[in-house]
Design an enzyme around this catalytic site. Structure first.
Site, PDB file in Angstrom:
ATOM      1  N   ASP A 286       0.861  -1.171   0.000  1.00 24.99           N
ATOM      2  CA  ASP A 286       0.000   0.000   0.000  1.00 24.99           C
ATOM      3  C   ASP A 286       0.903   1.228   0.000  1.00 24.99           C
ATOM      4  OD1 ASP A 286      -2.368   1.660   0.508  1.00 24.99           O
ATOM      5  OD2 ASP A 286      -1.627   1.768   2.569  1.00 24.99           O
TER       6      ASP A 286
ATOM      7  N   ASP B 298      -0.242   5.107   1.062  1.00 26.45           N
ATOM      8  CA  ASP B 298      -0.512   6.013   2.184  1.00 26.45           C
ATOM      9  C   ASP B 298      -0.473   5.267   3.508  1.00 26.45           C
ATOM     10  OD1 ASP B 298      -1.633   8.687   0.831  1.00 26.45           O
ATOM     11  OD2 ASP B 298      -2.426   6.976  -0.272  1.00 26.45           O
TER      12      ASP B 298
ATOM     13  N   ASP C   3      -1.551  -0.839   5.974  1.00 29.82           N
ATOM     14  CA  ASP C   3      -1.703  -0.278   7.321  1.00 29.82           C
ATOM     15  C   ASP C   3      -3.156  -0.148   7.757  1.00 29.82           C
ATOM     16  OD1 ASP C   3      -2.141   1.975   5.431  1.00 29.82           O
ATOM     17  OD2 ASP C   3      -2.305   3.143   7.284  1.00 29.82           O
TER      18      ASP C   3
END
Length: 215
Positions: free
Chosen positions: A9, A11, A167
């Site tokens: 990922d 961000d 995250d």
């Protein structure tokens, strides 16, 4: 080597983009006469793409046309200011370098608009990803597996030989939907207790811990 491909990922995983996202959100809200949001509110709003971020940030009662206007203002501003305060998380650059030296393929799958994903990957991690893809027309956003499956096809890797690192709860769901193993990082936009409640099982507190799992 346990995995041939590591998909990240963006961000909250490899780049701390929160301040620029908050600034662009508040710029767009202010331009349309809406109340501004705190950085902690924006932290909770991100993860499902820019449209969903804007829908969560605007006050209740706005029409679709009004939300469209805020969304467009955000997009125009963010495209020019997506790297004003953004920075890599400590340890990510050397991690990517170690993966490349070991012969591991690397990729990025993000719900951020592709027009921001591409320049950000080039600016901070030039030459360190074999493929990167952001939100585009015609491809479903995460947690749909579409973009991950596209990466697997492009790089000719089986799902069993790839692992997804993110995250958020969206990343946990994306990995499950694509049939990939998952690593959840604890330095991003969600806290561990919440991520555990959303199905997170394998956590790392630093990029160095990823080596022991992947290599």
């Amino acid at each position: 080597m346990a995995y041939k491909l590591v998909i990240f990922d963006l961000d909250g995983t490899i780049l701390n983009t929160l301040e620029d996202l908050a600034d662009a959100t508040n710029y767009a809200l202010g331009k349309h006469g809406c109340p501004l949001r705190t950085i902690e509110e924006v932290r909770r709003f991100v993860g499902n793409g820019i449209r969903k971020l804007i829908e969560r940030a605007v006050p209740a009662g706005l029409t679709e046309r009004e939300i469209d206007g805020v969304h467009q203002t955000f997009s125009d501003y963010y495209q020019q200011h997506c790297a004003d305060k953004t920075c890599p998380y400590e340890g990510i650059l050397p991690l990517l370098q170690r993966l490349r030296v070991a012969g591991c393929l690397t990729a990025v799958v993000s719900n951020k608009a592709d027009v921001a994903v591409q320049p950000l990957c080039r600016q901070y991690y030039e030459g360190l990803f074999d493929y990167a893809v952001g939100e585009r027309e015609g491809i479903r956003r995460k947690p749909a597996p579409d973009a991950v499956l596209e990466v697997l096809r492009r790089l000719e890797v089986d799902a069993a030989d790839a692992i997804y690192i993110g995250d958020s709860e969206v990343d946990i769901q994306t990995a499950a939907n694509a049939g990939l193993d998952c690593i959840v990082v604890t330095w991003g936009f969600r806290d561990r207790a919440y991520l555990e409640s959303q199905g997170g099982r394998r956590f790392v507190d630093s990029p160095e811990e990823i080596d022991d799992i992947v290599l």
